[in-house]
Scaffold this active site. Structure first.
Site, PDB file in Angstrom:
ATOM      1  N   LEU A  33       0.811  -1.223   0.000  1.00 38.78           N
ATOM      2  CA  LEU A  33       0.000   0.000   0.000  1.00 38.78           C
ATOM      3  C   LEU A  33       0.844   1.272   0.000  1.00 38.78           C
ATOM      4  CD1 LEU A  33      -2.774  -1.054   2.551  1.00 38.78           C
ATOM      5  CD2 LEU A  33      -2.735  -1.332   0.066  1.00 38.78           C
ATOM      6  N   GLY A  36      -1.797   6.397  -2.519  1.00 38.90           N
ATOM      7  CA  GLY A  36      -2.904   6.265  -3.480  1.00 38.90           C
ATOM      8  C   GLY A  36      -3.983   5.348  -2.910  1.00 38.90           C
ATOM      9  N   HIS A  37      -3.552   4.189  -2.418  1.00 41.08           N
ATOM     10  CA  HIS A  37      -4.514   3.266  -1.804  1.00 41.08           C
ATOM     11  C   HIS A  37      -5.203   3.922  -0.598  1.00 41.08           C
ATOM     12  CE1 HIS A  37      -1.489   0.271  -3.479  1.00 41.08           C
ATOM     13  NE2 HIS A  37      -2.609  -0.161  -4.018  1.00 41.08           N
ATOM     14  N   LYS A 149      -6.308   6.266 -11.490  1.00 42.85           N
ATOM     15  CA  LYS A 149      -5.015   5.843 -12.034  1.00 42.85           C
ATOM     16  C   LYS A 149      -5.205   4.697 -13.030  1.00 42.85           C
ATOM     17  CE  LYS A 149      -0.605   4.317 -11.848  1.00 42.85           C
ATOM     18  NZ  LYS A 149      -0.534   2.976 -11.314  1.00 42.85           N
ATOM     19  N   GLN A 153      -9.718   0.290 -16.037  1.00 44.26           N
ATOM     20  CA  GLN A 153     -10.327  -0.611 -15.049  1.00 44.26           C
ATOM     21  C   GLN A 153     -11.645  -0.024 -14.528  1.00 44.26           C
ATOM     22  OE1 GLN A 153      -7.888  -2.783 -12.024  1.00 44.26           O
ATOM     23  NE2 GLN A 153      -8.624  -1.193 -10.675  1.00 44.26           N
ATOM     24  N   VAL A 176      -3.260   9.907  -7.087  1.00 41.55           N
ATOM     25  CA  VAL A 176      -2.342  10.500  -6.109  1.00 41.55           C
ATOM     26  C   VAL A 176      -0.927  10.390  -6.676  1.00 41.55           C
ATOM     27  CG1 VAL A 176      -1.442  10.361  -3.757  1.00 41.55           C
ATOM     28  CG2 VAL A 176      -3.871   9.921  -4.205  1.00 41.55           C
ATOM     29  N   SER A 186       2.440   0.616  -6.726  1.00 48.17           N
ATOM     30  CA  SER A 186       3.233  -0.401  -6.008  1.00 48.17           C
ATOM     31  C   SER A 186       4.433  -0.801  -6.847  1.00 48.17           C
ATOM     32  CB  SER A 186       2.381  -1.626  -5.701  1.00 48.17           C
ATOM     33  OG  SER A 186       1.204  -1.241  -5.018  1.00 48.17           O
TER      34      SER A 186
HETATM   35  P1  AMP Z   1      -3.665  -2.143  -6.912  1.00 46.04           P
HETATM   36  O1  AMP Z   1      -3.229  -2.507  -5.517  1.00 46.04           O
HETATM   37  O2  AMP Z   1      -2.557  -1.665  -7.787  1.00 46.04           O
HETATM   38  O3  AMP Z   1      -4.554  -3.182  -7.538  1.00 46.04           O
HETATM   39  O4  AMP Z   1      -4.586  -0.864  -6.726  1.00 46.04           O
HETATM   40  C1  AMP Z   1      -5.704  -0.909  -5.897  1.00 46.04           C
HETATM   41  C2  AMP Z   1      -6.533   0.327  -6.117  1.00 46.04           C
HETATM   42  O5  AMP Z   1      -5.737   1.481  -5.806  1.00 46.04           O
HETATM   43  C3  AMP Z   1      -6.985   0.490  -7.576  1.00 46.04           C
HETATM   44  O6  AMP Z   1      -8.325   0.953  -7.590  1.00 46.04           O
HETATM   45  C4  AMP Z   1      -6.035   1.512  -8.102  1.00 46.04           C
HETATM   46  O7  AMP Z   1      -6.566   2.270  -9.171  1.00 46.04           O
HETATM   47  C5  AMP Z   1      -5.825   2.389  -6.874  1.00 46.04           C
HETATM   48  N1  AMP Z   1      -4.595   3.162  -7.015  1.00 46.04           N
HETATM   49  C6  AMP Z   1      -3.356   2.691  -7.291  1.00 46.04           C
HETATM   50  N2  AMP Z   1      -2.481   3.706  -7.412  1.00 46.04           N
HETATM   51  C7  AMP Z   1      -3.187   4.845  -7.217  1.00 46.04           C
HETATM   52  C8  AMP Z   1      -2.857   6.235  -7.224  1.00 46.04           C
HETATM   53  N3  AMP Z   1      -1.623   6.655  -7.469  1.00 46.04           N
HETATM   54  N4  AMP Z   1      -3.846   7.128  -6.983  1.00 46.04           N
HETATM   55  C9  AMP Z   1      -5.111   6.709  -6.748  1.00 46.04           C
HETATM   56  N5  AMP Z   1      -5.479   5.421  -6.723  1.00 46.04           N
HETATM   57  C10 AMP Z   1      -4.542   4.502  -6.960  1.00 46.04           C
END
Ligand code: AMP
Length: 284
Positions: A33, A36-37, A149, A153, A176, A186
């Site tokens: 995490l 953004g998360h 981001k 999706q 973010v 990540s």
């Molecule tokens: P992930 O763990 O990469 O599957 O991401 C989980 C959620 O966090 C997804 O809805 C992503 O779009 C969101 N997410 C990842 N990076 C960012 C970011 N920089 N800003 C906003 N949301 C993000």
């Protein structure tokens, strides 16, 4: 904060919250995490009173050649961060818990899943929609929070929810960024110092497209060309795509308009990065 690793426990915990009258907000993640998360968690906290975060590195959305096995896994840290944010429940199942060996059922949003990242990552979005549909079924959230981001999706999940009449509100939250503009991810953890600097070109190319749009350029091909020129100035970054598409259908547009999605994907070393901007009409 409760941590559940089985479907039955997690389902029961959400049922109990719902019986007590809670509005359930879900934040699906693959862990590792970052802020953004956490911005999604905060949005969920402000719009629901029982917040569930799932942590599951979903093998179905990785091709055999991709980084499933080396994807960062930092469960203890993630758990502490989520507890600090006031999350009520973490659902962190194993792969065996989520997928039986003989599973043959998938959710696929046809058409949209073959565009943008779907072109270079065949099967990726089918993996995403299948796992998100399963999470919705297990946890039965009122609202689910996703990052802009991953703009494709978001569009695909919105389509799935509409087509399958799922009673879930989809909330998209802004990207973010690090102070220098790099979109948090990540996968940024894979970048060495040079690649980390080079990766900034994604954001710069999007800023160039927005700037030309501000200056009055509407021809999508010319806007894309301007963005690509910026990317070419960083030859160690290899472009996958730079496209301007409709935010909902993900279909390329000929003429760019306010609300159009400019999306880019490129490799810094072997790390695939994505970023995007939704075109705004800035008055000069
Ligand atoms: P992930 O763990 O990469 O599957 O991401 C989980 C959620 O966090 C997804 O809805 C992503 O779009 C969101 N997410 C990842 N990076 C960012 C970011 N920089 N800003 C906003 N949301 C993000």
């Amino acid at each position: 904060m409760k941590v559940c690793s089985t479907i039955d426990q997690a389902r029961e915990a959400c049922r109990k919250a719902r019986r007590a009258g809670a509005r359930i907000g879900l934040v699906p993640t693959m862990g590792a995490l970052h802020d953004g998360h956490l911005s999604l968690v905060r949005a969920a906290k402000s719009q629901s009173n029982f917040v569930v975060a799932s942590i599951f590195v979903n093998p179905l959305q990785f091709a055999p050649t991709e980084d499933f096995s080396k994807y960062p896994r930092t469960f203890e840290r993630d758990r502490d961060l989520l507890e600090h944010e006031g999350v009520d429940l973490i659902f962190a199942p194993s792969v065996a818990e989520m997928y039986s060996k003989d599973a043959v059922t998938y959710v696929n949003v046809e058409g949209l899943s073959e565009l943008l990242d779907g072109k270079s990552r065949p099967g990726h979005f089918r993996g995403v929609t299948t796992v998100v549909a399963k999470l919705f079924d297990i946890l039965d959230p009122d609202a689910a929070f996703f990052g802009q981001k991953d703009a494709a999706q978001v569009a695909i999940i919105r389509r799935m929810v509409l087509d399958l009449n799922m009673p879930v509100e989809i909330v998209a939250c802004p990207i973010v960024r690090e102070p220098d503009g790099l979109a948090m991810s990540s996968r940024n953890a894979y970048l060495d110092a040079d690649q980390r600097q080079q990766a900034l070109v994604l954001h710069r190319s999007l800023a160039e497209v927005q700037k030309r749009f501000d200056q009055g350029e509407r021809c999508a091909a010319r806007l894309i060309e301007a963005g690509k020129e910026v990317l070419q100035r960083e030859p160690s970054v290899r472009l996958d795509y730079l496209e301007i598409v409709n935010l909902d259908t993900l279909e390329p547009v000929e003429s760019a308009a306010q609300g159009g999605l400019v999306a880019v994907a490129a490799y810094a070393g072997t790390t695939r990065l994505i970023d995007n901007v939704v075109l705004k009409l800035n008055r000069p």
